[in-house]
Design a protein around this motif. Sequence first.
Motif, short mmCIF file in Angstrom:
data_model
loop_
_atom_site.label_atom_id
_atom_site.label_comp_id
_atom_site.label_asym_id
_atom_site.label_seq_id
_atom_site.Cartn_x
_atom_site.Cartn_y
_atom_site.Cartn_z
N LEU A 177 1.11 6.25 2.53
CA LEU A 177 0.14 5.80 1.52
C LEU A 177 0.11 6.74 0.32
O LEU A 177 -0.34 6.37 -0.77
CB LEU A 177 -1.28 5.73 2.12
N THR A 217 0.84 -1.22 0.00
CA THR A 217 0.00 0.00 0.00
C THR A 217 0.86 1.26 0.00
O THR A 217 0.34 2.37 -0.05
CB THR A 217 -0.96 0.04 1.22
N LEU A 264 0.24 4.12 -2.52
CA LEU A 264 -0.99 3.70 -3.22
C LEU A 264 -1.53 4.87 -4.04
O LEU A 264 -2.10 4.71 -5.13
CB LEU A 264 -2.00 3.32 -2.12
#
Length: 329
Positions: free
Chosen positions: A237, A211, A214
């Motif tokens: 993230l 992640t 992401l």
Amino acid sequence: MKIAFFSTKSYDKTSFGNFVEGSGHEITFFELALSEITAPLAGGFDAVCVFVNDKLDEKTIGIIAEQGVKVIALRCAGFNNVDLEAAKKHELKVVRVPAYSPEAVAEHALALMMTLNRKTHKAFNRIRENNFSIENLTGFNLHGKTVGVIGTGLIGSAFIRIMRGFGCSILASDVRESEELKSLGVTYVPVSELLSKSDVISLHCPLLPDTHHLINAASLDQMKDGVMLINTSRGGLVNTGDAIDALKTGKLGYLGIDVYEQEAGIFFKDSSETILQDDVIARLMTFPNVLITGHQGFLTHEALEQIAKITLQNLSDFERGVELKNKIF
Ligand code: NAD
């Protein structure tokens, strides 16, 4: 047990102070963060109690293990700052507080959304200067909008329930789908579909190797023009440089963050008399449509009480040799 408590703030002393008496534990509060430099402070303690920006890398873990520490008690849910392999190698147990008040963080995500949307922070400042103009304070109705939620665990689910109350349609993405959320009308879709169809996107998945970043140039490109992105999960993230580029083009219409990739060393302290050295966060701070809070999503009375109770219970369980239900391993 003798516990060395790192990264102590006044609210930690209050909340843990309320519950330590009678627990059989003795806490020594250090304001310093735990790192390889401060690790020798853990000498003579059975446990260290740490928070999100304490750095438990291999070196730090090696030093505390050598000093006789047997358990690392995280007083938070996320554990991306702990080298678990090193902890395993040195036979240290790692416990955490997996859930203390998901609503605290979910409600903070809502606060970021609503402030960015209805610009109440700007109105507050204007009115204090006797400026009652409402020019440029136009927001949008959340009712009827599509909200994309990445990560539908405890916090994501609490956030979804709030958004359902606003009359939003919910698109969700998770490696595990929740039947309960589906029965509430939540639609699970692949991340790419969520990105392209949502008016607001809120991140509630953990920071893991898969992640990390992401949200990057490619995923931002898939989003609607003017989308609102909220991150109360972990800074890593989001590729912050790519988010800045998207803010400059207007692709990203609003950005609300409670967490920042390089927050360690910046967050949780008053640096108002020093020169900010981080040019990335400095650039973020210049955008009128960016709202940054300093990792305060968890900071409610209810959450602090739960964190203190569960952390002390984790340590009591370790001491008694009973099953550690909140162990990471
Ligand atoms: P949780 O474990 O209950 O939920 C996380 C969800 O993310 C799970 O459903 C999991 O399946 C899902 N997930 C895992 N990998 C995924 C992926 N690749 N894509 C989509 N979903 C994925 O955790 P939680 O209690 O809801 O907390 C979520 C995060 O919030 C934590 O990891 C932590 O980083 C952050 N947090 C922030 C604060 C704050 O103060 N801002 C406080 C607590 C937690």
